[in-house]
Design a protein around this motif. Structure first.
Motif, PDB file in Angstrom:
ATOM      1  N   ILE A  93       0.854  -1.177   0.000  1.00 45.16           N
ATOM      2  CA  ILE A  93       0.000   0.000   0.000  1.00 45.16           C
ATOM      3  C   ILE A  93       0.892   1.230   0.000  1.00 45.16           C
ATOM      4  O   ILE A  93       1.865   1.311   0.747  1.00 45.16           O
ATOM      5  N   ASP A  94       0.573   2.153  -0.886  1.00 40.87           N
ATOM      6  CA  ASP A  94       1.302   3.410  -0.982  1.00 40.87           C
ATOM      7  C   ASP A  94       0.340   4.511  -0.523  1.00 40.87           C
ATOM      8  O   ASP A  94      -0.731   4.688  -1.115  1.00 40.87           O
ATOM      9  N   ILE A  95       0.700   5.219   0.541  1.00 42.74           N
ATOM     10  CA  ILE A  95      -0.181   6.238   1.117  1.00 42.74           C
ATOM     11  C   ILE A  95       0.422   7.619   0.916  1.00 42.74           C
ATOM     12  O   ILE A  95       1.563   7.872   1.311  1.00 42.74           O
ATOM     13  N   LEU A  96      -0.347   8.500   0.293  1.00 44.08           N
ATOM     14  CA  LEU A  96       0.078   9.890   0.127  1.00 44.08           C
ATOM     15  C   LEU A  96      -0.773  10.743   1.061  1.00 44.08           C
ATOM     16  O   LEU A  96      -1.990  10.839   0.910  1.00 44.08           O
ATOM     17  N   ASP A  97      -0.126  11.319   2.058  1.00 48.08           N
ATOM     18  CA  ASP A  97      -0.792  12.145   3.064  1.00 48.08           C
ATOM     19  C   ASP A  97      -0.700  13.599   2.635  1.00 48.08           C
ATOM     20  O   ASP A  97       0.351  14.223   2.745  1.00 48.08           O
TER      21      ASP A  97
END
Length: 235
Positions: A93-97
């Motif tokens: 999972i790649d999370i961009l905050d």
């Protein structure tokens, strides 16, 4: 006798060099294999969206590191990647905050284009942040206009602050139903439903990808059949 000893030493040296070379090759092969396995994992790209101060970063860091960080201020955006097991399958999972402040509104389009799924976060203690979700959603729909269904969850964070609630559950749930999406309340502090929102969103992303691949393969198969019919003729 000296000649024999010299020959044995030379053979020993050659053997050591060969073993060393073999070991290096083996190490390089293992590293390449590991990299290949890593890159072969399915990757799901999640974007955190919402007003400033609603707890997007706190949710992200709690999911990533099992830690609650109360005072954390991202700049324009922070990216994280983690390997997880989704329904028995190892994926990434790649999370961009993203930052919720209005100052960064102009660059959000670029972030939204890269996203495959969105967690639309507001604070249950701040009704204004809930109202802002409609504007964020409109921006997502505009950027992703070419896509039929966009994986998206509405997240009411800070559920541990029930005594300060400004957004009734019924109101938030009604809005989510109107948009045809799921509504979940979370607490980055107590970790309530933190894993749930990320995993549920990944399931929606996966389902969309599978549907798109199925449609793509179906169209390709239909095209091949048509081409075959066109090549045939009656004698």
């Amino acid at each position: 006798m000296m000649d024999i000893l010299s020959t044995l030493e030379a053979l020993q040296t050659s053997r050591s060099d060969w073993l060393s070379g073999t070991s290096s090759v083996a190490n390089r092969t293992m590293a390449a294999s590991k990299g290949k396995n890593q890159s072969s994992l399915a990757l799901h790209k999640v974007i955190m969206v919402g007003s400033g101060g609603v707890g997007k970063s706190a949710l992200t860091l709690q999911f990533m590191y099992d830690e609650f960080v109360e005072d954390y201020e991202p700049t324009k955006a922070d990216s994280y990647r983690k390997k997880v097991v989704l329904d028995g399958e190892e994926v990434q999972i790649d999370i961009l905050d993203t930052a919720g402040q209005e100052d960064y509104a102009a660059i959000r389009d670029n972030y939204f284009r890269s996203g495959e799924g969105f967690l639309l976060v507001f604070s249950i203690t701040e009704h204004e942040s809930f109202t802002a979700t409609a504007e964020f959603r409109e921006q997502i729909l505009r950027v992703k206009a070419e896509e039929d269904k966009i994986p998206l969850l509405v997240v009411g964070n800070k559920s541990d602050l029930e005594e300060r609630r400004q957004v009734p559950v019924e109101e938030a749930r009604s809005k989510a139903e109107e948009w045809g999406v799921q509504y979940v309340e979370t607490s980055a502090k107590t970790r309530a439903n933190v894993d749930k929102v990320f995993f549920d969103l990944m399931r929606e992303i996966r389902a969309k990808k599978m549907s798109e691949n199925k449609d793509k393969n179906g169209k390709k198969s239909g095209k091949n059949k048509k081409s075959f019919k066109e090549r045939c003729c009656l004698l």
